[in-house]
Design an enzyme around this catalytic site. Structure first.
Site, short mmCIF file in Angstrom:
data_model
loop_
_atom_site.label_atom_id
_atom_site.label_comp_id
_atom_site.label_asym_id
_atom_site.label_seq_id
_atom_site.Cartn_x
_atom_site.Cartn_y
_atom_site.Cartn_z
N GLU A 40 0.83 -1.21 0.00
CA GLU A 40 0.00 0.00 0.00
C GLU A 40 0.86 1.26 0.00
OE1 GLU A 40 -4.14 0.42 1.16
OE2 GLU A 40 -3.70 -0.98 2.77
N TYR A 112 0.70 -7.93 -2.22
CA TYR A 112 -0.44 -7.26 -1.60
C TYR A 112 -1.69 -7.85 -2.21
CZ TYR A 112 -3.76 -3.59 -0.37
OH TYR A 112 -4.86 -2.91 0.09
N ASP A 153 0.93 -8.58 2.77
CA ASP A 153 -0.43 -8.47 3.29
C ASP A 153 -1.29 -9.38 2.43
OD1 ASP A 153 -2.98 -7.86 4.01
OD2 ASP A 153 -2.81 -5.70 3.69
N ASN A 155 -4.37 -10.33 3.17
CA ASN A 155 -5.80 -10.05 3.33
C ASN A 155 -6.60 -11.34 3.52
OD1 ASN A 155 -6.55 -7.26 3.49
ND2 ASN A 155 -5.75 -7.00 1.41
N ASP A 253 -2.45 1.10 9.83
CA ASP A 253 -3.30 0.16 10.57
C ASP A 253 -2.65 -1.22 10.70
OD1 ASP A 253 -3.73 0.10 7.84
OD2 ASP A 253 -5.91 0.25 7.95
#
Length: 270
Positions: A40, A112, A153, A155, A253
DNA sequence: ATGTCATCAACTTGATGA
């Protein structure tokens, strides 16, 4: 006889490389990881803060994109050697989500994975297609005779213990059975989930959303993963999550998540 | 339904993605 080398592999979703640059530099100085995957970036290639990162002692490769996505690979005192930019299988996919390179004797895929919300819908379909593409490519890496890691990440909430309240996330794309099944299929190729391997039954989170003071209350999710191929998993020594980074003012975050590994000594010819 | 934060486009606020 060559001495075994240890190094730290880390992944950090920065949620905006330029808005988070001071945090990133503080953490690099403190943790001194050897290889870092960033996600990101939310910045075009030209906006990547290469000079500041180089001044911190890291060579970098980046695959940027304006506004959304964007991944990078950093190597301490080295320049990563790029082996792939983007996953195969969908030539029209322009989202910057995968970058692969060799550094310090490993091949590292920095990823990502699409969030996939809202589900159901086209974004969720894209997530599942992306996971299938990842699995196909990962298949070509897992049995290589040298160390390989897939980090980033993902997710994906692998199991219910990886989220503070599974019911609250029941309809979220990160926890859907299809997503978990795709995750399991990937692991079944022979990858080791480094954090789960070391933490065993203990709860560990890498992400805390911005709502309701969730970071301070440690109501988090485990989304950032380090997958090691068998050659590398053999040298797994230690893992951690640098939660202090998440607790800073104006933090991402996600928190930096890392694994310490001992590299296999180079095999000599007979 | 809500909660928060970053980004962009087009203007000091709203839409979007996460």
């Amino acid at each position: 006889m060559a001495r075994a080398r240890s190094l730290t592999l880390a992944t950090f979703n920065v949620n905006g490389i330029n808005s988070r640059l001071p945090h990133l530099l503080d953490w690099l100085a403190e943790a001194q990881p050897d290889i870092v995957a960033l996600q990101e970036l939310k910045a075009a290639d030209a906006a990547f803060p290469a000079a500041a990162i180089e001044a911190a002692g890291y060579g970098a490769l980046w695959h940027g994109q304006a506004s959304w996505n964007g991944v990078a690979l950093l190597a301490r005192d080295a320049v990563p050697v790029e082996s792939r930019r983007g996953l195969p299988g969908e030539p029209k996919d322009t989202q910057a989500r995968y970058l692969e390179a060799a550094a310090h004797g490993l091949v590292v895929g920095a990823l990502y994975l699409p969030n996939g919300n809202p589900q159901p819908g086209p974004k969720f379909d894209y997530k599942l297609r992306w996971m299938a593409r990842l699995a196909r490519h990962a298949r070509s890496l897992v049995d290589l005779p040298h160390p390989v890691a897939l980090i980033g990440d993902f997710n994906v909430i692998p199991e219910d213990r990886d989220v503070y309240d599974p019911k609250a996330w029941k309809r979220d794309a990160l926890i859907q059975p299809e997503v978990r099944a795709a995750w399991e299929e990937l692991l079944a190729q022979g990858w080791t989930d480094a954090l789960r391997e070391v933490f065993e039954d203990e709860v560990v989170y890498t992400f805390w959303d911005y709502f309701r003071r969730h970071a301070e209350r440690d109501r988090g999710l485990r989304l950032d993963h380090l997958l090691l191929n068998p050659v590398l998993a053999e040298g797994l020594q230690e893992v951690g999550v640098d939660r202090w980074v998440r607790l800073q003012d104006k933090a991402s975050d996600h928190a930096p998540t890392w694994a310490r590994v001992r590299l296999p000594t180079t095999r000599r010819r007979a």
